[in-house]
Scaffold this motif. Structure first.
Motif, PDB file in Angstrom:
ATOM      1  N   THR A  56       5.934  12.248   3.717  1.00  0.00           N
ATOM      2  CA  THR A  56       7.033  11.520   3.099  1.00  0.00           C
ATOM      3  C   THR A  56       7.989  12.513   2.455  1.00  0.00           C
ATOM      4  OG1 THR A  56       6.021  11.247   0.906  1.00  0.00           O
ATOM      5  CG2 THR A  56       5.464   9.616   2.588  1.00  0.00           C
ATOM      6  N   LYS A  99      11.127   3.798  -5.912  1.00  0.00           N
ATOM      7  CA  LYS A  99      12.178   3.921  -4.913  1.00  0.00           C
ATOM      8  C   LYS A  99      12.217   2.628  -4.110  1.00  0.00           C
ATOM      9  CE  LYS A  99      12.097   8.923  -4.556  1.00  0.00           C
ATOM     10  NZ  LYS A  99      11.162   9.169  -5.669  1.00  0.00           N
ATOM     11  N   GLU A 100      13.398   2.279  -3.645  1.00  0.00           N
ATOM     12  CA  GLU A 100      13.524   1.062  -2.850  1.00  0.00           C
ATOM     13  C   GLU A 100      12.908   1.254  -1.472  1.00  0.00           C
ATOM     14  OE1 GLU A 100      14.813  -1.909  -3.953  1.00  0.00           O
ATOM     15  OE2 GLU A 100      14.777  -0.855  -5.876  1.00  0.00           O
ATOM     16  N   THR A 101      13.118   2.435  -0.909  1.00  0.00           N
ATOM     17  CA  THR A 101      12.618   2.743   0.418  1.00  0.00           C
ATOM     18  C   THR A 101      12.203   4.205   0.438  1.00  0.00           C
ATOM     19  OG1 THR A 101      13.188   2.778   2.785  1.00  0.00           O
ATOM     20  CG2 THR A 101      14.959   3.251   1.235  1.00  0.00           C
ATOM     21  N   GLN A 147       1.490   1.747   3.952  1.00  0.00           N
ATOM     22  CA  GLN A 147       2.180   0.705   3.188  1.00  0.00           C
ATOM     23  C   GLN A 147       1.183  -0.168   2.429  1.00  0.00           C
ATOM     24  OE1 GLN A 147       6.017  -0.009   3.469  1.00  0.00           O
ATOM     25  NE2 GLN A 147       5.167  -0.413   1.447  1.00  0.00           N
ATOM     26  N   LYS A 196       6.372  -1.934  -2.618  1.00  0.00           N
ATOM     27  CA  LYS A 196       7.485  -0.997  -2.846  1.00  0.00           C
ATOM     28  C   LYS A 196       6.933   0.390  -3.090  1.00  0.00           C
ATOM     29  CE  LYS A 196      11.029  -2.001  -5.390  1.00  0.00           C
ATOM     30  NZ  LYS A 196      11.912  -2.442  -6.503  1.00  0.00           N
ATOM     31  N   PRO A 197       7.662   1.387  -2.578  1.00  0.00           N
ATOM     32  CA  PRO A 197       8.850   1.297  -1.730  1.00  0.00           C
ATOM     33  C   PRO A 197       8.482   0.926  -0.291  1.00  0.00           C
ATOM     34  CG  PRO A 197       8.216   3.579  -1.992  1.00  0.00           C
ATOM     35  CD  PRO A 197       7.276   2.788  -2.858  1.00  0.00           C
ATOM     36  N   VAL A 198       9.473   0.435   0.441  1.00  0.00           N
ATOM     37  CA  VAL A 198       9.262   0.093   1.846  1.00  0.00           C
ATOM     38  C   VAL A 198       9.352   1.370   2.671  1.00  0.00           C
ATOM     39  CG1 VAL A 198      10.153  -1.220   3.808  1.00  0.00           C
ATOM     40  CG2 VAL A 198      10.191  -2.217   1.497  1.00  0.00           C
ATOM     41  N   LEU A 199       8.289   1.669   3.416  1.00  0.00           N
ATOM     42  CA  LEU A 199       8.296   2.863   4.264  1.00  0.00           C
ATOM     43  C   LEU A 199       9.276   2.687   5.414  1.00  0.00           C
ATOM     44  CD1 LEU A 199       4.561   3.947   4.631  1.00  0.00           C
ATOM     45  CD2 LEU A 199       6.360   5.092   3.346  1.00  0.00           C
ATOM     46  N   ARG A 200      10.022   3.729   5.670  1.00  0.00           N
ATOM     47  CA  ARG A 200      10.991   3.727   6.765  1.00  0.00           C
ATOM     48  C   ARG A 200      10.687   4.920   7.669  1.00  0.00           C
ATOM     49  NH1 ARG A 200      15.673   6.482   7.003  1.00  0.00           N
ATOM     50  NH2 ARG A 200      15.510   7.012   4.791  1.00  0.00           N
ATOM     51  N   THR A 254      20.621   5.206  -1.782  1.00  0.00           N
ATOM     52  CA  THR A 254      19.686   4.431  -0.968  1.00  0.00           C
ATOM     53  C   THR A 254      18.373   4.209  -1.692  1.00  0.00           C
ATOM     54  OG1 THR A 254      20.644   5.272   1.096  1.00  0.00           O
ATOM     55  CG2 THR A 254      18.403   4.379   1.214  1.00  0.00           C
ATOM     56  N   TYR A 255      17.851   5.248  -2.305  1.00  0.00           N
ATOM     57  CA  TYR A 255      16.496   5.193  -2.841  1.00  0.00           C
ATOM     58  C   TYR A 255      16.433   4.696  -4.283  1.00  0.00           C
ATOM     59  CZ  TYR A 255      15.011   7.406   1.414  1.00  0.00           C
ATOM     60  OH  TYR A 255      14.762   7.649   2.738  1.00  0.00           O
TER      61      TYR A 255
END
Length: 405
Positions: free
Chosen positions: A145, A167-169, A191, A197-201, A288-289
């Motif tokens: 990450t 973090k959001e993502t 996840q 949260k955060p959502v893994l991208r 973003t985060y």
């Protein structure tokens, strides 16, 4: 749920992040959570604390309230064999300089199809993981990450840890060997341990995660703050780190980020089919985060100054005679984020044929403070390069080799 049906999760580390992840993982009844900490007597101390206490994770909410999660890991130990055997997911959540020690201790006991996660991996994590695991890496999945999922801190060792902000993502990439036998996909598995949260991208290639590693943030801010500092004139108070950012520091950070973007674009041109669009400017990364935590999004400086997740965080300082303070360059912001951060990015840039004058300037200053030699002029040929995670240390001589692993 029977013990045999639970996911065996191993968390390597004993610091802020490891406390936080241990509490979150252990709160899920579908996990069997082990903790391996090799530092001094941490495992013994932590085990003793939990004999009469729960591990409490306190989550600070945006409205000023809080939520508590109480749990207990199944095992806390300093015995690698005891901790690792049977583990399906292994999280390394220790400073980058400690990764090598943990890899050395755990690698003999890692089984096939294990998911190994650097949380965060920090720049060069995959290079080191492949090197330390050898042939075994072909039968594992390596994930990394780009930063920690949260801002967190231990309030009471072994018993109480606080999450200041999520973090959001969170961007992550994977290098997958043999097909994993996990109950879910690697991303779904991680996840599940982290929670909602955060959502893994998923970032499509691991070099993009390296170029977006959070390690680009601290060295420019340290250099911008302290490059002209006279240690003969110590400060009366520790200055704010993020909330004290000025235009010079923000400009340096922005320039380093632009150099990372330039490296990404050069890679796209040279390696067919590689998408480096995930390498975004650091301002966009913050927006973003930390979307819900920033009050003033006007520019990079105000974005850092008004990020609630960073409230009250101070520069690393050491006390001198008279009770005053001078900067501590042995702290991870310099001692880790240069050899395991900027030097790695410089190494990728060098393979891509991209000049990085601002990185070079910061590395040159930092290596003087660390009494190390990574750069000679603008080339990574210093005598202390083997102490870094630059790709050159692990035998990578061309850009293509980075994508052939």
């Amino acid at each position: 749920m029977g013990t045999e049906d639970r996911t065996k999760v191993l968390i390597c580390g004993g610091g802020n992040g490891a406390h936080c992840l241990a509490g979150l993982s252990a709160s899920n009844p579908e996990n069997e959570t082990h903790v391996l900490t090799l530092f001094a007597d941490e495992a013994e101390r932590w085990t003793k604390v939990l004999q009469s206490n729960d591990l409490t994770v306190t989550i600070v909410k945006n409205d000023g309230g809080s939520e508590e999660i109480k749990s207990k890991p199944t095992l806390i130990t300093k015995n690698p064999k005891e901790a690792v055997t049977g583990a399906e997911i292994i999280f390394l959540i220790v400073p980058a300089f400690a990764h090598e020690q943990y890899f050395r201790e755990i690698s003999p006991f890692i089984g096939d199809n294990t998911l190994i996660v650097g949380l965060p991996g920090q720049a060069g994590f995959e290079f080191q993981c492949l090197h330390m695991l050898g042939e075994k890496a072909k039968h594992c999945t390596i994930m990394s990450t780009e930063s920690l999922p949260w801002a967190c801190r231990i309030l009471e060792f072994g018993r109480l840890v606080q999450i200041l902000g999520f973090k959001e993502t969170l961007g992550a990439s994977k290098l997958q060997g043999s097909i994993s036998n996990l109950k879910q996909s690697p991303f779904e598995s991680v996840q599940k341990v982290l929670g909602p949260k955060p959502v893994l991208r998923e970032i499509q290639n691991y070099i993009a995660v390296n170029l977006m590693a959070k390690s680009i943030i601290h060295p420019p801010l340290m250099y911008g703050k302290w490059s002209a500092f006279n240690e003969a004139a110590p400060l009366k108070e520790k200055p704010l780190f993020y909330q004290g950012v000025d235009e010079k520091q923000a400009s340096l950070l922005s320039s380093v980020s632009n150099e990372c973007i330039a490296i990404g674009k050069a890679i796209e041109k040279q390696i067919p089919g590689i998408d480096m669009s995930e390498v975004i400017h650091i301002l966009d990364w913050f927006l973003t985060y930390y979307a819900d935590q920033i009050t003033d999004k006007s520019n990079l400086m105000t974005t850092m100054q008004t990020n609630k997740a960073y409230d009250g965080l101070l520069h690393p300082m050491k006390q001198v005679d008279g009770g005053q303070f001078v900067p501590d360059f042995s702290y991870r912001y310099t001692a880790e984020d240069v050899p395991f951060g900027l030097v790695v990015l410089k190494g990728i840039g060098q393979l891509a044929g991209v000049d990085t004058p601002v990185m070079d300037e910061i590395i040159t200053w930092a290596q003087g403070k660390l009494n190390q030699e990574y750069l000679v002029g603008s080339e990574l040929s210093g005598k202390d390069l083997p102490k870094t995670r630059a790709p050159q240390r692990f035998g990578f001589k061309t850009l293509q080799q980075l994508f052939d692993v």
